[in-house]
Design a protein around this motif. Sequence first.
Motif, PDB file in Angstrom:
ATOM      1  N   GLU A 292       0.737  -1.137   0.089  1.00 26.09           N
ATOM      2  CA  GLU A 292       0.151   0.355  -0.001  1.00 26.09           C
ATOM      3  C   GLU A 292       0.575   1.193  -0.318  1.00 26.09           C
ATOM      4  OE1 GLU A 292      -3.665   2.182   2.643  1.00 26.09           O
ATOM      5  OE2 GLU A 292      -3.337  -0.242   3.207  1.00 26.09           O
ATOM      6  N   ALA A 295       2.247   2.170  -3.604  1.00 27.29           N
ATOM      7  CA  ALA A 295       0.712   1.600  -4.885  1.00 27.29           C
ATOM      8  C   ALA A 295       1.448   2.790  -5.787  1.00 27.29           C
ATOM      9  CB  ALA A 295      -0.682   2.321  -4.115  1.00 27.29           C
ATOM     10  N   GLN A 300      -3.682   6.397  -3.731  1.00 22.93           N
ATOM     11  CA  GLN A 300      -3.561   5.457  -3.454  1.00 22.93           C
ATOM     12  C   GLN A 300      -3.247   5.041  -1.628  1.00 22.93           C
ATOM     13  OE1 GLN A 300      -2.494   3.031  -6.574  1.00 22.93           O
ATOM     14  NE2 GLN A 300      -4.531   3.080  -7.501  1.00 22.93           N
ATOM     15  N   ARG A 301      -1.971   5.994  -1.196  1.00 20.92           N
ATOM     16  CA  ARG A 301      -1.151   5.977  -0.801  1.00 20.92           C
ATOM     17  C   ARG A 301      -1.842   6.133   0.994  1.00 20.92           C
ATOM     18  NH1 ARG A 301       3.078   8.327  -3.604  1.00 20.92           N
ATOM     19  NH2 ARG A 301       2.751   7.382  -6.048  1.00 20.92           N
ATOM     20  N   ARG A 401      -8.495   4.161   4.671  1.00 25.15           N
ATOM     21  CA  ARG A 401      -8.399   4.224   3.921  1.00 25.15           C
ATOM     22  C   ARG A 401      -9.167   4.608   2.974  1.00 25.15           C
ATOM     23  NH1 ARG A 401      -6.906  -1.704   5.815  1.00 25.15           N
ATOM     24  NH2 ARG A 401      -8.729  -2.471   4.931  1.00 25.15           N
ATOM     25  N   SER A 402     -10.400   5.137   2.955  1.00 21.28           N
ATOM     26  CA  SER A 402     -11.136   5.710   2.372  1.00 21.28           C
ATOM     27  C   SER A 402     -11.216   6.761   2.331  1.00 21.28           C
ATOM     28  CB  SER A 402     -12.759   5.429   3.026  1.00 21.28           C
ATOM     29  OG  SER A 402     -12.559   4.280   3.526  1.00 21.28           O
ATOM     30  N   LYS A 404     -10.544   8.912  -0.486  1.00 26.09           N
ATOM     31  CA  LYS A 404     -11.362   9.669  -1.426  1.00 26.09           C
ATOM     32  C   LYS A 404     -13.437   9.480  -1.050  1.00 26.09           C
ATOM     33  CE  LYS A 404      -8.188   8.628  -5.034  1.00 26.09           C
ATOM     34  NZ  LYS A 404      -7.691   7.927  -6.171  1.00 26.09           N
TER      35      LYS A 404
END
Length: 619
Positions: A292, A295, A300-301, A401-402, A404
Amino acid sequence: MGYCINPLCKQRQNPDDVNHCLFCGTSLLINDRICLVKPLRELTENPFSYMEVFEVDDAGTQWNPGRKQRVMKVLKWNTPKLVDLIERESLTLRLIEHPCIPKSTIDDFFTFIPNNSSLTLHCLIMDKFEGENLEQWLESNGRISQSVALQWLRQLVEILDEVHRTEIFHRDIKPSNIILQSSGQLALIDFGVARRVTDTYLAKVSGSGGSSTGRGGRYEITSVSTPRYSPLEQVNGQAVPQSDFYALGRTFVQLVTGIQLMDLPINKKTGNLIWREQTPQIDKPFADFLDELMAPLPGQRPQTTRVILQRLEKLPQQIKNYRLANSKVFQYSKYTLMILGFIGGVFLSIPLAANYLVTQGEKLEAANNSPAAQNFFYWAIKIRPQSNRTISSFYFNKGVRSTKDLGLAKKYYELAIKYNNRDADAYTNLAFVCQQLNQNDCAIKNYENSFKFKPDNWESRFGLALFYDDRRMYDLAEKQYKLAIEMSREAIPAINNLSRLKILDGKYNVAIALAKSGLQKTENIQLQSTLYKNLGWAKLELKRYAEAKADLEKSTKLDARTDAYCLLAQAQEALGEINDARLTWEICLIAESNQLEVQQWRLQILKRLLGEFVTPSSP
């Protein structure tokens, strides 16, 4: 032996008992304090070698007293871009205060002209860390274990956290730039290509206002990269803070495999390294996390060092759960354990059964089957109440991780709190997401919940104060700033912001006292600059113009703050220094700032300038 600094000298080694080079006559004592002990890079006449690095004996200065062995970089090429890089490195090392980053003061950057030469050398001195870099260490010791990797990764992210909080990113993280000291503590070196994160820089890398070349529109961006460690956006001259995380992930792949990155195969479709087969000592949760970090796209990181530290805190438990779920005993008996767990017949099987149910729930959640997942979680908690913390951690990580989708992140943090309503970090992250969504009641409520479980965390108090301050709810902001100050002597930013609020409230002497107390407690250059700015602002309002001017000049010398220039222009005008004031007003008008006060001062001066050209109309 002493070494001559002159790169054009043909015989640079000299006996210890001479003061000037026997070949070219250049002084061997630089600036009455520096003696070159030995080169740390091979000296070469290669025209492409623009930098030399020496270990030096430094007699010390008033800013850095005491004789010690240090490191000096010598720039041989006097080209504007290279000079800009070494000047930027000097400023960077002065701005960052951390025991694991080389220390350098204002007297440690200077120019020197060798004897009978037109060559101007730019010299930068910094503290030396005793130890070997991780590239050397890896050659001698081989790959590292998972426990060492987790320990070293946390150390580096904590160092990087201070770097990024100073609004700087490194851009050249790799094993050879990390020193393992005898204490076991890592140090991060070589800030020669570090960049300051500013609104201007972000505008450049976003490509705004220019062509579609993808290299910063009409702006020119310096592209620096180290093959295999630098992400694509950095190769294209568009590095962002998350580019450091990519290099960090690549660095740890080399450390856990013990293999040079160029010797690892690459997936031809994705461009990702194929490395996991070389690391039997690394469990899947940690390997997933390293992937990750690496990425392909910055979004995405993980987005901040704080997020990475939170994830690292939860990784050991995730690894433990993974090992348990994949053990042979568990695989052979999982169906039996489910039955025993549901009927509550065999108490020793309950932890294993609960872990199985949690794992199945996680798989269903990953497949977007939330109702079925939560049914598994329900039964896991029924047979073993302690499972709620593992489930909470699972949802917390999904929230992190969310990045966005703030609405989705909010949902996951709420689920994390549902399963563990004592997780202060989950409340804080939920408050921040609500803040971004402009859901003020939600933000305030969750900040308050966070305080219940970490009541002495001044930084959380400071975060809530900034929330109120941004919305001009100054009374509430002041209350939170005061609480932060009461909790910790380190709450200098809160002292600074409270001083500003007192100026806005017309309590200038109180503001002066606060600013002075802050200056006594910090050596941070940026904080000193803003505290001097507040000191000068308050004195300006009290019409103590000469004192105000002196403090504001100190502020601008420490850090080129737009608001300090706007205030300095007003002090210069009041003292009748009109020409100086005009130049300072120009800086105030063109420099970057989104501060409300700066916009007001700009509007005032623009109205005055326009008034000079407007002829009153006839009645």
